[in-house]
Design a protein around this motif. Structure first.
Motif, PDB file in Angstrom:
ATOM      1  N   VAL A  58       0.848  -1.185   0.000  1.00 43.29           N
ATOM      2  CA  VAL A  58       0.000   0.000   0.000  1.00 43.29           C
ATOM      3  C   VAL A  58       0.885   1.237   0.000  1.00 43.29           C
ATOM      4  CG1 VAL A  58      -1.953  -1.122   1.123  1.00 43.29           C
ATOM      5  CG2 VAL A  58      -0.204   0.013   2.522  1.00 43.29           C
ATOM      6  N   GLU A  59       0.302   2.332  -0.490  1.00 40.61           N
ATOM      7  CA  GLU A  59       1.079   3.564  -0.636  1.00 40.61           C
ATOM      8  C   GLU A  59       0.418   4.717   0.104  1.00 40.61           C
ATOM      9  OE1 GLU A  59       1.973   7.192  -3.603  1.00 40.61           O
ATOM     10  OE2 GLU A  59       0.047   6.285  -3.077  1.00 40.61           O
ATOM     11  N   PRO A  60       1.047   5.199   1.179  1.00 44.66           N
ATOM     12  CA  PRO A  60       0.588   6.416   1.840  1.00 44.66           C
ATOM     13  C   PRO A  60       1.390   7.629   1.375  1.00 44.66           C
ATOM     14  CG  PRO A  60       2.168   5.324   3.242  1.00 44.66           C
ATOM     15  CD  PRO A  60       2.084   4.503   1.971  1.00 44.66           C
ATOM     16  N   ASP A  61       0.744   8.795   1.411  1.00 37.86           N
ATOM     17  CA  ASP A  61       1.432  10.073   1.221  1.00 37.86           C
ATOM     18  C   ASP A  61       1.692  10.657   2.597  1.00 37.86           C
ATOM     19  OD1 ASP A  61       1.231  10.083  -1.638  1.00 37.86           O
ATOM     20  OD2 ASP A  61      -0.866  10.657  -1.435  1.00 37.86           O
ATOM     21  N   ILE A  62       2.901  11.155   2.824  1.00 38.33           N
ATOM     22  CA  ILE A  62       3.306  11.569   4.164  1.00 38.33           C
ATOM     23  C   ILE A  62       3.582  13.062   4.206  1.00 38.33           C
ATOM     24  CG2 ILE A  62       5.043  11.271   5.966  1.00 38.33           C
ATOM     25  CD1 ILE A  62       5.509   8.445   4.856  1.00 38.33           C
ATOM     26  N   VAL A  63       2.867  13.744   5.118  1.00 41.87           N
ATOM     27  CA  VAL A  63       3.121  15.147   5.421  1.00 41.87           C
ATOM     28  C   VAL A  63       3.244  15.263   6.938  1.00 41.87           C
ATOM     29  CG1 VAL A  63       2.021  16.031   3.327  1.00 41.87           C
ATOM     30  CG2 VAL A  63       0.629  15.624   5.377  1.00 41.87           C
ATOM     31  N   ALA A  64       3.346  16.488   7.456  1.00 44.43           N
ATOM     32  CA  ALA A  64       3.590  16.630   8.895  1.00 44.43           C
ATOM     33  C   ALA A  64       2.660  17.655   9.531  1.00 44.43           C
ATOM     34  CB  ALA A  64       5.041  17.042   9.146  1.00 44.43           C
ATOM     35  N   SER A  65       2.407  17.438  10.808  1.00 43.63           N
ATOM     36  CA  SER A  65       1.655  18.399  11.615  1.00 43.63           C
ATOM     37  C   SER A  65       2.616  19.446  12.169  1.00 43.63           C
ATOM     38  CB  SER A  65       0.945  17.690  12.765  1.00 43.63           C
ATOM     39  OG  SER A  65       1.906  17.192  13.686  1.00 43.63           O
ATOM     40  N   ARG A  66       2.047  20.465  12.812  1.00 39.12           N
ATOM     41  CA  ARG A  66       2.871  21.526  13.389  1.00 39.12           C
ATOM     42  C   ARG A  66       3.847  20.980  14.424  1.00 39.12           C
ATOM     43  NH1 ARG A  66      -0.980  25.425  15.959  1.00 39.12           N
ATOM     44  NH2 ARG A  66      -0.958  23.896  17.673  1.00 39.12           N
ATOM     45  N   ASP A  67       3.422  19.956  15.167  1.00 36.73           N
ATOM     46  CA  ASP A  67       4.280  19.404  16.210  1.00 36.73           C
ATOM     47  C   ASP A  67       5.064  18.181  15.750  1.00 36.73           C
ATOM     48  OD1 ASP A  67       1.787  18.236  16.022  1.00 36.73           O
ATOM     49  OD2 ASP A  67       1.524  17.909  18.168  1.00 36.73           O
ATOM     50  N   GLY A  68       5.220  18.019  14.427  1.00 32.07           N
ATOM     51  CA  GLY A  68       6.128  17.005  13.900  1.00 32.07           C
ATOM     52  C   GLY A  68       5.595  15.605  13.863  1.00 32.07           C
ATOM     53  N   ILE A  69       4.286  15.440  13.896  1.00 35.22           N
ATOM     54  CA  ILE A  69       3.688  14.116  13.749  1.00 35.22           C
ATOM     55  C   ILE A  69       3.451  13.858  12.261  1.00 35.22           C
ATOM     56  CG2 ILE A  69       1.727  12.646  14.318  1.00 35.22           C
ATOM     57  CD1 ILE A  69       3.565  13.359  16.670  1.00 35.22           C
ATOM     58  N   LEU A  70       3.853  12.685  11.806  1.00 34.04           N
ATOM     59  CA  LEU A  70       3.695  12.328  10.397  1.00 34.04           C
ATOM     60  C   LEU A  70       2.278  11.833  10.157  1.00 34.04           C
ATOM     61  CD1 LEU A  70       7.110  10.525   9.889  1.00 34.04           C
ATOM     62  CD2 LEU A  70       6.489  12.831   9.135  1.00 34.04           C
ATOM     63  N   VAL A  71       1.556  12.541   9.285  1.00 35.63           N
ATOM     64  CA  VAL A  71       0.166  12.207   9.004  1.00 35.63           C
ATOM     65  C   VAL A  71       0.012  11.828   7.535  1.00 35.63           C
ATOM     66  CG1 VAL A  71      -0.744  13.618  10.867  1.00 35.63           C
ATOM     67  CG2 VAL A  71      -0.435  14.634   8.618  1.00 35.63           C
ATOM     68  N   LEU A  72      -1.045  11.077   7.244  1.00 31.64           N
ATOM     69  CA  LEU A  72      -1.267  10.554   5.906  1.00 31.64           C
ATOM     70  C   LEU A  72      -2.361  11.364   5.207  1.00 31.64           C
ATOM     71  CD1 LEU A  72      -1.186   6.720   6.681  1.00 31.64           C
ATOM     72  CD2 LEU A  72       0.718   8.334   6.377  1.00 31.64           C
ATOM     73  N   ARG A  73      -1.944  12.161   4.257  1.00 32.64           N
ATOM     74  CA  ARG A  73      -2.856  12.956   3.433  1.00 32.64           C
ATOM     75  C   ARG A  73      -2.240  13.096   2.057  1.00 32.64           C
ATOM     76  NH1 ARG A  73      -7.900  13.018   4.528  1.00 32.64           N
ATOM     77  NH2 ARG A  73      -7.181  11.014   5.309  1.00 32.64           N
ATOM     78  N   HIS A  74      -3.094  13.205   1.036  1.00 32.33           N
ATOM     79  CA  HIS A  74      -2.613  13.371  -0.333  1.00 32.33           C
ATOM     80  C   HIS A  74      -1.749  14.626  -0.454  1.00 32.33           C
ATOM     81  CE1 HIS A  74      -2.370  13.602  -4.591  1.00 32.33           C
ATOM     82  NE2 HIS A  74      -3.272  14.530  -4.742  1.00 32.33           N
TER      83      HIS A  74
END
Length: 372
Positions: A58-74
Motif C-alpha cells: 500500500v502507498e501512503p502520502d506523508i506530510v507533517a503536523s505543526r508538532d512534527g507528527i507524520l500524518v497521511l494525506r494526499h
C-alpha cells in the motif's frame, strides 16, 4: 526483458505464482492510498480493504503536523479530504501559501497540532466520480504513519503474508524550509516501528531525490524510487538552482536513467508516459521508457490505474458518464504487459484481475497483447 518474459521464457507458470499472490517476478499491485475506489483514501478502512483485496503493498502520502507528527494525506492542504472547512473553530486557519511553486488557499497540516488534526474526519476527494466511496464520508479520522505501520504488521501476522509499504514523502523541501525535516522524522518513525530491518518490505519514493539521499544517509534500508513528471523540474532542485534546475525530462533519457541508477533503485511515472505499443506481427506489448529503465538497471512503476471513463483514454471509454467504468480490462492489460515492475491502483482487485488475465494469456498463447 520484461517480467512476464522472464517468468515464462521456459514455458508454463512460475511455481512461485499462486493466483493473486505475486511472485517476485511479476509486477506488484500497490494499493494507491489504500483502496480509494471503494473507501475514502488514507483511512484505516481503505488500507484494510486494499489488503483484503490482495494488494501486494500500500502507498501512503506523508506530510507533517505543526508538532512534527507524520500524518497521511494526499497533500498538506486538507480541505478536499477532510471536514476542516465546516469546522467553525478552525475558520481562522484558512490561508494562502505557495507550495513547490503553486499558490494554494485552504487549511494546511503544518498549521495544526496532531491533537487538533485527529478531531477531523476524512471524506472522499472525488465525490462526483466516486459516490459509493463518498457514502463513507466522515466515518474515519486522519491516520498517522505510525497507525499504518501497526496496521500492516497486524495484517501481516493475521494473513501470513508480508505486505509492503511504498511511502511517498511529500513536499520535503517546503517542510524543511519551515523547520520540519521529513527525512529525520520519517527515519525515526520507521526505525522505532521496526520497519528498518532490510527485509524488503519498505520502499520510499518522492518527487525530490534529495530527501531519498538524506534517508539513505540516515541508514534507512529501503528501496528508493524517484517519482518523475512529464514536465517541470524537481522542487528541491528549483529551490537550489532556480531556472537552471534540471528538468524531470533530463532524467528520463538513457544517460539520465543510468546516472540515476547510482542513487536509486527505481523510477515511477504517470501511466501516460509508459505509452505501450503492440507489435502487429507478434502481438507483444512494449514501451520505450520501460525498456530504457530496465537497460539502465532500474525498476519502473506507474500511477495510477483507474477504471472510470474520466481516467481512461478515449478508445477505452464506454458511454458518456465520467463515473462509469470503461473497458478497464484492456486498458490495464496494456500497461501491465508493457513490462512495468509495479502499478499503483485505486481498485486493487481490478488490477490483480488484469494481471492474472495477462499471465493466463501469456502462458496459454506464448504472447501478451494480442487481445489488448
Amino acid at each position: 526483458m520484461w517480467p512476464f518474459r522472464r517468468v515464462f521464457a521456459q514455458g508454463g507458470v512460475d511455481p512461485g505464482y499462486r493466483g493473486g499472490v505475486t511472485s517476485p517476478r511479476l509486477p506488484l499491485v500497490i494499493g494507491h492510498r489504500g483502496a480509494p475506489g471503494y473507501r475514502p483514501e488514507h483511512t484505516s478502512p481503505s488500507y484494510e480493504l486494499a489488503i483484503a483485496l490482495g494488494a501486494d503493498a500500500v502507498e501512503p502520502d506523508i506530510v507533517a503536523s505543526r508538532d512534527g507528527i507524520l500524518v497521511l494525506r494526499h497533500e498538506n492542504e486538507i480541505s478536499g479530504t477532510t471536514d476542516v472547512a465546516s469546522r467553525a473553530e478552525f475558520a481562522a486557519r484558512r490561508t494562502t501559501k505557495t507550495i513547490d511553486g503553486a499558490r494554494q488557499t485552504g487549511w494546511f497540516t503544518e498549521d495544526f497540532s496532531w491533537a487538533e488534526l485527529q478531531t477531523l474526519r476524512s471524506r472522499e476527494r472525488l465525490p462526483k466520480i466516486r459516490q459509493s466511496s463518498a457514502s463513507f464520508d466522515l466515518q474515519s479520522p486522519i491516520m498517522r504513519l505510525s497507525d499504518l505501520l501497526h496496521l500492516l504488521d497486524r495484517a501481516g501476522d493475521e494473513s501470513g503474508r508480508a505486505i509492503g509499504l511504498v511511502a511517498e514523502i511529500k513536499h520535503a523541501t517546503y517542510f524543511e524550509s519551515i523547520g520540519l525535516s521529513l527525512d529525520e522524522l520519517v527515519a525515526a518513525e520507521l526505525t522505532d516501528a521496526g520497519w528498518n530491518s532490510g527485509d524488503g518490505r519498505l520502499t520510499v519514493e518522492s518527487f525530490e531525490k534529495t530527501v531519498l539521499d538524506q534517508l539513505r544517509g540516515r541508514g534507512i534500508r529501503s528501496k528508493n524510487v524517484f517519482l518523475l513528471e512529464a514536465a517541470g523540474s524537481p522542487p528541491d532542485l528549483v529551490a537550489r538552482f532556480g531556472s537552471a534546475a534540471d528538468s524531470y525530462a533530463s532524467f528520463l533519457t538513457p544517460d539520465g536513467l543510468r546516472m540515476l541508477r547510482r542513487d536509486v533503485e527505481g523510477i515511477s511515472v504517470d501511466r501516460q508516459m509508459i505509452r505501450p505499443r503492440t507489435n502487429a506481427e507478434s502481438g507483444t506489448v512494449s514501451s520505450v521508457l520501460v525498456d530504457d529503465a530496465h537497460a539502465a538497471g532500474l525498476e519502473i512503476y506507474c500511477w495510477t490505474l483507474r477504471p472510470e471513463n474520466r481516467f481512461l483514454d478515449r478508445a477505452f471509454r464506454r458511454g458518456s458518464d465520467p463515473s462509469s467504468f470503461g473497458d478497464w480490462q484492456r486498458d490495464f492489460a496494456l500497461v501491465l504487459a508493457a513490462g512495468v515492475d509495479g502499478v499503483f491502483a485505486d481498485h486493487a482487485d481490478l488490477a490483480i484481475a488484469a494481471r492474472d488475465a495477462v499471465v493466463t494469456s501469456f502462458s496459454s498463447r506464448g504472447t501478451v497483447g494480442g487481445s489488448a
